[in-house]
Design a protein around this motif. Structure first.
Motif, mmCIF file in Angstrom:
data_model
loop_
_atom_site.group_PDB
_atom_site.id
_atom_site.type_symbol
_atom_site.label_atom_id
_atom_site.label_comp_id
_atom_site.label_asym_id
_atom_site.label_seq_id
_atom_site.Cartn_x
_atom_site.Cartn_y
_atom_site.Cartn_z
ATOM 1 N N GLY A 78 -50.634 -44.878 42.602
ATOM 2 C CA GLY A 78 -49.910 -44.326 41.442
ATOM 3 C C GLY A 78 -50.680 -43.168 40.830
ATOM 4 O O GLY A 78 -51.700 -42.734 41.366
ATOM 5 N N LEU A 79 -50.184 -42.702 39.715
ATOM 6 C CA LEU A 79 -50.834 -41.561 39.055
ATOM 7 C C LEU A 79 -52.053 -42.019 38.278
ATOM 8 O O LEU A 79 -52.027 -43.071 37.656
ATOM 9 C CB LEU A 79 -49.886 -40.942 38.027
ATOM 10 C CG LEU A 79 -48.661 -40.167 38.481
ATOM 11 C CD1 LEU A 79 -47.880 -39.726 37.244
ATOM 12 C CD2 LEU A 79 -49.052 -38.965 39.299
ATOM 13 N N TYR A 98 -44.055 -43.457 41.081
ATOM 14 C CA TYR A 98 -44.326 -42.112 40.559
ATOM 15 C C TYR A 98 -43.206 -41.645 39.634
ATOM 16 O O TYR A 98 -43.450 -41.078 38.585
ATOM 17 C CB TYR A 98 -44.480 -41.107 41.715
ATOM 18 C CG TYR A 98 -45.901 -40.954 42.200
ATOM 19 C CD1 TYR A 98 -46.588 -42.037 42.720
ATOM 20 C CD2 TYR A 98 -46.551 -39.733 42.126
ATOM 21 C CE1 TYR A 98 -47.887 -41.905 43.164
ATOM 22 C CE2 TYR A 98 -47.859 -39.589 42.569
ATOM 23 C CZ TYR A 98 -48.523 -40.679 43.085
ATOM 24 O OH TYR A 98 -49.813 -40.544 43.519
ATOM 25 N N ILE A 99 -41.976 -41.892 40.072
ATOM 26 C CA ILE A 99 -40.840 -41.423 39.269
ATOM 27 C C ILE A 99 -40.892 -42.068 37.886
ATOM 28 O O ILE A 99 -40.729 -41.406 36.865
ATOM 29 C CB ILE A 99 -39.500 -41.736 39.978
ATOM 30 C CG1 ILE A 99 -39.375 -40.887 41.243
ATOM 31 C CG2 ILE A 99 -38.314 -41.497 39.046
ATOM 32 C CD1 ILE A 99 -38.129 -41.151 42.068
ATOM 33 N N LYS A 148 -41.391 -39.924 34.539
ATOM 34 C CA LYS A 148 -40.338 -39.926 33.519
ATOM 35 C C LYS A 148 -40.896 -40.308 32.158
ATOM 36 O O LYS A 148 -40.523 -39.755 31.140
ATOM 37 C CB LYS A 148 -39.203 -40.876 33.921
ATOM 38 C CG LYS A 148 -38.317 -40.257 34.977
ATOM 39 C CD LYS A 148 -37.036 -41.018 35.172
ATOM 40 C CE LYS A 148 -36.133 -40.240 36.127
ATOM 41 N NZ LYS A 148 -35.013 -41.019 36.610
ATOM 42 N N ARG A 149 -41.788 -41.278 32.155
ATOM 43 C CA ARG A 149 -42.369 -41.702 30.874
ATOM 44 C C ARG A 149 -43.090 -40.570 30.176
ATOM 45 O O ARG A 149 -43.156 -40.498 28.955
ATOM 46 C CB ARG A 149 -43.380 -42.828 31.115
ATOM 47 C CG ARG A 149 -42.762 -44.175 31.129
ATOM 48 C CD ARG A 149 -43.829 -45.225 30.984
ATOM 49 N NE ARG A 149 -44.078 -45.572 29.604
ATOM 50 C CZ ARG A 149 -45.055 -46.393 29.221
ATOM 51 N NH1 ARG A 149 -45.869 -46.923 30.099
ATOM 52 N NH2 ARG A 149 -45.220 -46.685 27.951
ATOM 53 N N ASP A 206 -35.471 -31.425 36.501
ATOM 54 C CA ASP A 206 -34.090 -31.663 36.900
ATOM 55 C C ASP A 206 -34.163 -32.598 38.103
ATOM 56 O O ASP A 206 -34.358 -32.159 39.242
ATOM 57 C CB ASP A 206 -33.420 -30.329 37.268
ATOM 58 C CG ASP A 206 -32.005 -30.534 37.777
ATOM 59 O OD1 ASP A 206 -31.605 -31.701 37.955
ATOM 60 O OD2 ASP A 206 -31.314 -29.527 38.017
ATOM 61 N N TRP A 207 -34.020 -33.893 37.829
ATOM 62 C CA TRP A 207 -34.228 -34.884 38.893
ATOM 63 C C TRP A 207 -33.171 -34.786 39.984
ATOM 64 O O TRP A 207 -33.379 -35.261 41.094
ATOM 65 C CB TRP A 207 -34.253 -36.297 38.311
ATOM 66 C CG TRP A 207 -35.530 -36.563 37.573
ATOM 67 C CD1 TRP A 207 -35.730 -36.462 36.236
ATOM 68 C CD2 TRP A 207 -36.798 -36.914 38.139
ATOM 69 N NE1 TRP A 207 -37.044 -36.739 35.915
ATOM 70 C CE2 TRP A 207 -37.724 -37.019 37.077
ATOM 71 C CE3 TRP A 207 -37.254 -37.145 39.452
ATOM 72 C CZ2 TRP A 207 -39.061 -37.349 37.271
ATOM 73 C CZ3 TRP A 207 -38.581 -37.481 39.639
ATOM 74 C CH2 TRP A 207 -39.468 -37.577 38.559
ATOM 75 N N SER A 208 -32.044 -34.162 39.672
ATOM 76 C CA SER A 208 -31.004 -34.086 40.695
ATOM 77 C C SER A 208 -31.443 -33.171 41.846
ATOM 78 O O SER A 208 -30.849 -33.177 42.909
ATOM 79 C CB SER A 208 -29.708 -33.561 40.092
ATOM 80 O OG SER A 208 -29.856 -32.198 39.751
ATOM 81 N N ARG A 209 -32.478 -32.382 41.623
ATOM 82 C CA ARG A 209 -32.933 -31.479 42.682
ATOM 83 C C ARG A 209 -34.137 -32.039 43.437
ATOM 84 O O ARG A 209 -34.779 -31.322 44.210
ATOM 85 C CB ARG A 209 -33.317 -30.129 42.079
ATOM 86 C CG ARG A 209 -32.138 -29.361 41.547
ATOM 87 C CD ARG A 209 -32.578 -28.074 40.886
ATOM 88 N NE ARG A 209 -31.450 -27.414 40.247
ATOM 89 C CZ ARG A 209 -30.898 -26.283 40.693
ATOM 90 N NH1 ARG A 209 -31.375 -25.677 41.765
ATOM 91 N NH2 ARG A 209 -29.881 -25.743 40.061
#
Ligand code: ANZ
Length: 945
Positions: A64-65, A125-126, A130-131, A137-140
């Protein structure tokens, strides 16, 4: 109702700050809302200028990060939020560089499919990203290991295969053009970048070749080609590594030994672009150290290649490469690399045994040893002599391992008086050292026909300038077919094959042992399933295990996969149009977004990713697929966040485990041990936590304390699991909130600098946010302070000073000073007891890129209908920055008794009488006669009694 508490009368420290600033609640709420409202979705909007901010996308590791990773992400997030609010249409995407070795190693150990573990890691990671409130732009989002993505990586590979580099047009051209030329003229006059060993042929010979021979010939020209080359083979990892993956002779990952091995490999002809990769550096705003590293890696040397005839071998000559042709009169020997192919032909019988033994010994030494151990002189005489092109003198030929086979011609002319290594060699072997003083006098001597010896005078004249002399010498060599001017690059073609599973399959099959591209309509060539992620018993790569894996059920596929850098060499284009099923990105999207305006990532990629990406981009530019030669206008390397390791001291030779507090350690014989930083706060050990963190500790463990506490010592080291100093951002965010974490990371110091992670400082930033909050809400209550009233000049000055400073700082990418400017401004507004909504609205918008959650909450409380994210960023108005008032100390007989703030434009008399009327002076002036009032303009008013 607004209730005002005069906080200015209380010392600020004693105020118990609001318990209502509840980042956890605020952040969860807005994260969900932003997501539901799709607030970070980006479209191509022609009415706005574009701005493309890119992070180097992460490799999703299992751990993780840690707090070092988000440094760059937060910085780009702030810049992209700011740019968006400042009128730009901003693209700020994210994705994952998800092929790679660690996932495969893990798969080998656990048997789990790397696709599954990789996806699990990506999910973590996501969640973490996000936190942090990053406005992606997560759609990309892209994943390099996704067939929908790597189909285009394979497609670019195919374009490279179908092109060669035309040195006349100075760009990539279709291989078909080359074929047309071959058919008409053969390859004699073809100006193209090709392998050194390419034979020449006529049109007739070309036409007579069968298809297989033609295909083999074309591989000499294609921009990606298969060839037998010496590669860095790492037996432990079972794969080939690129030069930038080898550090100090061992693999960068894992530190395993690396050896040279001759293998059939795919290569990328990056050398064709060497010159353009150099000149392109002047067009981009990248850190100078990165440019320097790339320049050195490319290593352009302008010099000459000189042919030496060999005594008793009229049919053989030996070519050397030199950057100092002017020193040719100082040559006293030639030296060739142990791998030099012609050595076997010229070595004398008497020397054969010695030479063979030496060559064998030298092959066991790595190139790094050979380059670094320059003091140790080794070599052996071949028995043969070369003839000096100008003097005809006989110079001995040696085999020496300081000469590298992969550089220049693999042979050098030894000039002991000009080159240190040559000098070392000559002294060791007792070879003559022919003096050359400085280049100019030397050339003058050479120009002197009366000089001793039977020199050929190649056209030098006395006093000739150095450059002119060099070109005269080269011209002579060229006219007499004894050599030519030559530009040499240190850069090598990039090995592109990896004998691994978890990478892009190469879209190639073999017919009669010759590689062909699969049909474009067969893309993506999907990674096949295998029963184990290991080489086959025959030593083939893991893909050799795939059952019935053949093109059109007939032809064997290429079994190696692409290296990690393939997927990362073009990903910024995919973000522009990530869902496109028909193209790697549409022309429209590419024309709109063009290139990356700001790229942020680690400097460790200087000669890897950042060079390969530039190469692919130049190629894509040549074939008209993209519109900028350089893909990233500006690059910033964020510094590393280092770990702050903590240590405890364990008594040696003690029956019961005993730990000694750091201040007492010198009185005992102890062993220093890392302790998990989670058990330490302000360098004090939380003994209970420590006991729980280590299973080896029994209940009777003892601690020798100082004043009742156990102090730990600390050191700054690399942040890593093994040093127990890894800090997880989630833990910090749980405790302080993401906004606090974001501002704290920025506050640590200039983004480009490396700095230790010191959690101790985070409370300062946390207090700042509480103070900020207390501008809106009364401490310990839910009482709203804001009034709809006009701002005072002082409030406006504080605000606009901050706006100006923050804008200037963002422009310079100085985000740490932005944070301190916010702190100053908030302190000032608190001092002024500001309640004006006019001021606080602007302040909220101003801070939004830095603390987006808190800003969004305050904005909505202030009545903002639309998100703060899309508000216009405030601009500073200079009129508020000018100070129109002056503060005069008012003194009586030189002693300060009061002060007065007056308008700058008032005349002295008015100020004097205003001062005299100050209520604070009454008690001092009572019963006194004022003799004189002295006003020192701009400084003070003094009343003499
Ligand atoms: C004669 C000479 C005289 C040289 C002098 C230097 C100084 P760069 O600038 O790095 O390209 N050289 C050529 N090929 C070599 C090889 N395969 N292995 C080791 N050394 C090699 O260096 C070019 C110089 O490095 C060449 O110029 C050659 O030595 C040496 F006063 O030639 B010179």
């Amino acid at each position: 109702m607004t209730y005002l508490l005069d906080i200015s009368l209380q010392p600020i420290r004693t105020i118990i700050l609001s318990m209502e600033y509840n980042p956890r609640e605020i952040e969860a709420k807005w994260q969900a809302r932003w997501e539901a409202d799709n607030i970070y979705k980006v479209e191509e909007l022609n009415e706005k200028p574009k701005f493309y901010v890119l992070d180097m996308f992460p490799y999703p590791s299992g751990a993780g990060l840690h707090v070092g990773h988000p440094l760059g992400y937060i910085a780009t997030d702030i810049v992209s939020r700011f740019k968006r609010m400042d009128g730009y249409n901003v693209l700020h995407p994210v994705g994952f560089d998800s092929f790679g070795l660690p996932a495969e190693q893990y798969a080998i150990e656990t048997g789990q499919h790397p696709a599954i573990t990789t996806q699990n890691n990506i999910n973590t990671y996501i969640k973490q990203l996000k936190r942090l409130g990053l406005n992606y732009d997560w759609s990309r989002m892209v994943k390099t290991s996704d067939p929908a993505y790597y189909r285009w990586t394979q497609w670019i590979f195919m374009q490279l295969f179908n092109h060669y580099y035309d040195t006349e047009a100075e760009k990539a051209m279709p291989v078909q053009n080359l074929i047309d030329k071959f058919e008409k003229y053969g390859n004699k006059h073809v100006k193209a970048n090709c392998n050194d060993t390419t034979p020449s042929f006529t049109a007739k010979e070309w036409k007579e070749m069968d298809e297989r021979s033609q295909q083999i010939m074309l591989l000499n020209y294609r921009l990606t080609f298969i060839d037998s080359t010496f590669v860095n083979w790492c037996p432990t990892l079972g794969t080939v590594l690129s030069n930038d993956e080898v550090k100090d002779g061992v693999s960068e990952r894992g530190g395993h030994p690396v050896e040279k091995k001759l293998m059939q490999q795919w290569s990328m002809r990056i050398t064709a672009y060497a010159d353009r990769l150099l000149t392109g550096l002047s067009e981009i705003d990248w850190p100078q150290p990165i440019k320097d590293q790339q320049t050195n890696w490319i290593g352009k040397s302008v010099g000459a290649q000189i042919k030496f005839d060999i005594a008793d071998h009229p049919d053989i000559d030996l070519e050397v490469f030199t950057t100092r042709i002017d020193t040719i009169y100082g040559v006293s020997f030639l030296a060739v690399a142990p791998e030099y192919a012609k050595i076997g032909k010229i070595v004398t019988q008497a020397q054969t045994e010695e030479v063979t033994a030496y060559v064998k010994w030298a092959s066991s030494r790595s190139e790094v040893d050979r380059m670094t151990e320059t003091k140790k002189v080794t070599g052996v005489f071949s028995g043969a002599y070369a003839l000096h092109p100008f003097s005809g003198a006989k110079v001995p030929i040696y085999v020496a391992d300081y000469v590298l086979s992969g550089y220049g011609t693999g042979a050098v002319m030894g000039v002991p008086s000009g080159d240190q290594r040559d000098w070392n060699f000559a002294t060791h072997f007792n070879l003559p050292i022919i003096p050359i003083s400085d280049a100019q006098t030397d050339l003058d001597q050479q120009a002197d026909p009366t000089k001793e010896g039977s020199y050929i005078q190649p056209g030098l004249t006395k006093g000739m300038k150095y450059e002119e002399a060099v070109s005269t010498l080269i011209r002579w060599l060229e006219i007499n077919a004894k050599g030519k001017g030559k530009t040499q690059f240190r850069l090598r073609d990039a090995v592109f094959s990896r004998q691994r599973y978890w990478g892009e399959p190469v879209p190639v099959y073999f017919k009669d042992g010759v590689p062909y591209l699969i049909d474009e309509s067969d893309l993506p060539l999907v990674l096949p399933e295998v029963d184990a992620y290991l080489p086959t018993a025959e030593g083939e790569p893991p893909l050799g295990r795939a059952k019935d894996w053949r093109y059109k059920n007939e032809f064997p596929y290429e079994l190696s996969t692409m290296p990690g850098w393939a997927g990362s060499s073009w990903y910024w284009y995919r973000y522009m149009d990530s869902d496109n099923q028909n193209e790697f990105a549409s022309k429209k999207a590419i024309e709109y977004w063009k290139d990356v305006d700001l790229y942020v990532g680690g400097s460790e990629h200087a000669t890897g990713h950042l060079l390969y990406s530039r190469f692919w981009n130049h190629f894509l530019y040549d074939i008209g697929l993209v519109i900028e030669k350089e893909f990233a206008k500006k690059l910033i390397n964020q510094g590393m966040i280092q770990g702050r390791s903590s240590f405890v001291y364990r008594l040696k030779n003690s029956d019961v485990q005993t730990f000694v507090s750091s201040g007492l350690k010198d009185q005992y014989d102890t062993t220093k041990l890392h302790v998990n930083v989670d058990c330490v706060s302000n360098d004090i050990l939380d003994i209970e936590k420590f006991k729980k963190s280590r299973i080896d500790l029994t209940d009777d463990v003892k601690f020798i304390l100082e004043d009742g506490i156990y102090n730990c010592s600390w050191e700054v080291e690399k942040m890593s699991k093994s040093k127990l100093n890894v800090v997880n951002p989630d833990v910090m965010i749980d405790q302080y909130g993401a906004d606090c974490f974001r501002m704290f990371e920025m506050f640590l110091g200039p983004i480009e600098q490396s700095k230790p992670w010191d959690t101790n400082g985070i409370t300062g930033v946390s207090n700042f946010l509480k103070k900020f909050w207390s501008l809106f809400y009364e401490p310990n209550s839910l009482i709203w302070r804001i009034e709809d009233k006009a701002a005072t000049a002082e409030e406006l000055r504080a605000l606009h000073t901050c706006i100006k400073a923050v804008r200037d700082d963002i422009d310079r990418f100085s985000l740490n000073t932005c944070v301190s400017n916010f702190m100053k401004c908030v302190n000032e507004l608190r001092r002024l007891n500001t309640t004006s909504s006019e001021i606080l609205k602007d302040l909220v918008v101003l801070i939004a890129p830095f603390a987006p959650y808190t800003a969004e909450e305050c904005w909505s409380q202030l009545g903002g209908k639309e998100s703060v994210v899309i508000q216009k960023y405030p601009t500073a108005d200079n009129k508020y920055l000018e100070v129109n008032e002056l503060e005069y100390p008012v003194c009586i007989n030189g002693k300060r008794r009061a002060s007065i703030i007056v308008d700058k434009t008032l005349d002295n008399k008015t100020i004097e009488s205003m001062a005299m009327e100050l209520p604070e002076l009454i008690k001092w002036l009572e019963g006194q006669t004022v003799k004189k009032v002295i006003l020192v303009p701009g400084k003070m008013v003094n009343i003499v009694v």
